[in-house]
Design a protein around this motif. Structure first.
Motif, PDB file in Angstrom:
ATOM      1  N   ARG A 101      -1.912 139.648  61.227  1.00 37.93           N
ATOM      2  CA  ARG A 101      -2.551 139.072  60.041  1.00 37.93           C
ATOM      3  C   ARG A 101      -1.655 138.012  59.400  1.00 37.93           C
ATOM      4  O   ARG A 101      -2.124 136.925  59.018  1.00 37.93           O
ATOM      5  CB  ARG A 101      -2.865 140.182  59.033  1.00 37.93           C
ATOM      6  CG  ARG A 101      -3.424 139.695  57.698  1.00 37.93           C
ATOM      7  CD  ARG A 101      -4.695 138.926  57.856  1.00 37.93           C
ATOM      8  NE  ARG A 101      -5.195 138.464  56.569  1.00 37.93           N
ATOM      9  CZ  ARG A 101      -5.845 137.338  56.405  1.00 37.93           C
ATOM     10  NH1 ARG A 101      -6.082 136.533  57.435  1.00 37.93           N
ATOM     11  NH2 ARG A 101      -6.285 136.976  55.207  1.00 37.93           N
ATOM     12  N   GLN A 106      -1.676 134.836  61.372  1.00 38.47           N
ATOM     13  CA  GLN A 106      -2.896 134.053  61.165  1.00 38.47           C
ATOM     14  C   GLN A 106      -2.820 133.198  59.905  1.00 38.47           C
ATOM     15  O   GLN A 106      -3.536 132.200  59.789  1.00 38.47           O
ATOM     16  CB  GLN A 106      -4.108 134.986  61.086  1.00 38.47           C
ATOM     17  CG  GLN A 106      -4.453 135.667  62.401  1.00 38.47           C
ATOM     18  CD  GLN A 106      -5.516 136.740  62.241  1.00 38.47           C
ATOM     19  OE1 GLN A 106      -5.771 137.242  61.134  1.00 38.47           O
ATOM     20  NE2 GLN A 106      -6.159 137.108  63.338  1.00 38.47           N
ATOM     21  N   ILE A 110       1.304 140.338  52.816  1.00 44.61           N
ATOM     22  CA  ILE A 110      -0.082 139.888  52.993  1.00 44.61           C
ATOM     23  C   ILE A 110      -0.750 139.697  51.639  1.00 44.61           C
ATOM     24  O   ILE A 110      -1.445 138.703  51.397  1.00 44.61           O
ATOM     25  CB  ILE A 110      -0.861 140.899  53.849  1.00 44.61           C
ATOM     26  CG1 ILE A 110      -0.291 140.920  55.271  1.00 44.61           C
ATOM     27  CG2 ILE A 110      -2.348 140.568  53.880  1.00 44.61           C
ATOM     28  CD1 ILE A 110      -0.864 142.004  56.155  1.00 44.61           C
TER      29      ILE A 110
END
Length: 230
Positions: A55, A58, A192
């Motif tokens: 994640r 990305q 994140i």
């Protein structure tokens, strides 16, 4: 009296036997094995870590597009906060940072490493030096193996600086090893969340810029020809 001496000798012998069982032949501390539940915990945490690494990776093109990756690194920090240690009322400053080490070009950015650095410094006047720095890092995230996670703890006091390095290979207690991996997983989740907040803030700022410009165009008067001879 002889019975008492014999009792203490036997107690000393059993204590020595128990103490000896804590070490390998080469002097290394024996690492206690995982229980089945702890094995499942490590497996679940490893899956989360692999997902979180992916994640974060990305998100790298967005950060690079915004020119936030400098010298192959992206970082955020938590401003230093003052903390009181009751009931002594010692005052500490605590700050935290994370660094993402990146490689590759725009179309193929890769997450190579992650570092979390926490510093706790005693700032009470007329007190001994007490400065602690903890660095939880993974310099090889490609396979998402918890064995590559390392914790370095540096303690600076009036007596000097002491440094200890911990990993799954030298943490004796299996519960603490699970806690160690879980801490890394939880910190990845915070990364994140932090980047998501930056993305959301950027989207809102862009939308505001567009609205401001469009409102100006919509509320303007009639166009006129500019007469340069005036």
């Amino acid at each position: 009296m002889k019975k008492l001496i014999l009792f203490f000798l036997l107690l000393l012998f059993f204590c020595w036997e128990s103490f000896a069982q804590d070490f390998e032949a080469d002097g290394q501390i024996k690492i206690l094995p995982y229980e089945p539940m702890q094995v499942r915990d490590i497996e679940g945490l490893t899956k989360d870590i692999k997902l979180f690494h992916k994640r974060i990776e990305q998100m790298l093109p967005f950060l690079n597009k915004r020119k936030k990756i400098i010298d192959n690194e992206y970082f955020q920090f938590v401003p230093a906060l003052e903390n009181f240690n009751f009931p002594v009322r010692d005052r500490y400053l605590i700050d935290k940072k994370f660094y993402l080490r990146v490689s590759g070009g725009q179309s193929a950015l890769k997450l190579d490493g992650v570092r979390f650095i926490t510093r706790k410094s005693l700032v009470t006047k007329l007190r001994p030096i007490d400065d602690q720095i903890g660095e939880l890092k993974n310099e090889s995230v490609s396979n998402s193996d918890p064995a590559t996670i390392v914790l370095t703890v540096k303690k600076k006091t009036d007596a000097g600086t002491k440094e200890e390095v911990y990993s799954l290979s030298n943490i004796r207690n299996p519960d603490q090893r699970v806690k160690f991996v879980r801490s890394y997983r939880d910190n990845l989740a915070e990364v994140i969340q932090a980047i998501d907040k930056y993305v959301e803030g950027t989207i809102r700022a862009d939308a505001k810029d567009v609205d401001t410009m469009l409102d100006g165009l919509d509320s303007g008067g009639s166009f006129q020809e500019y007469n340069s001879n005036r």
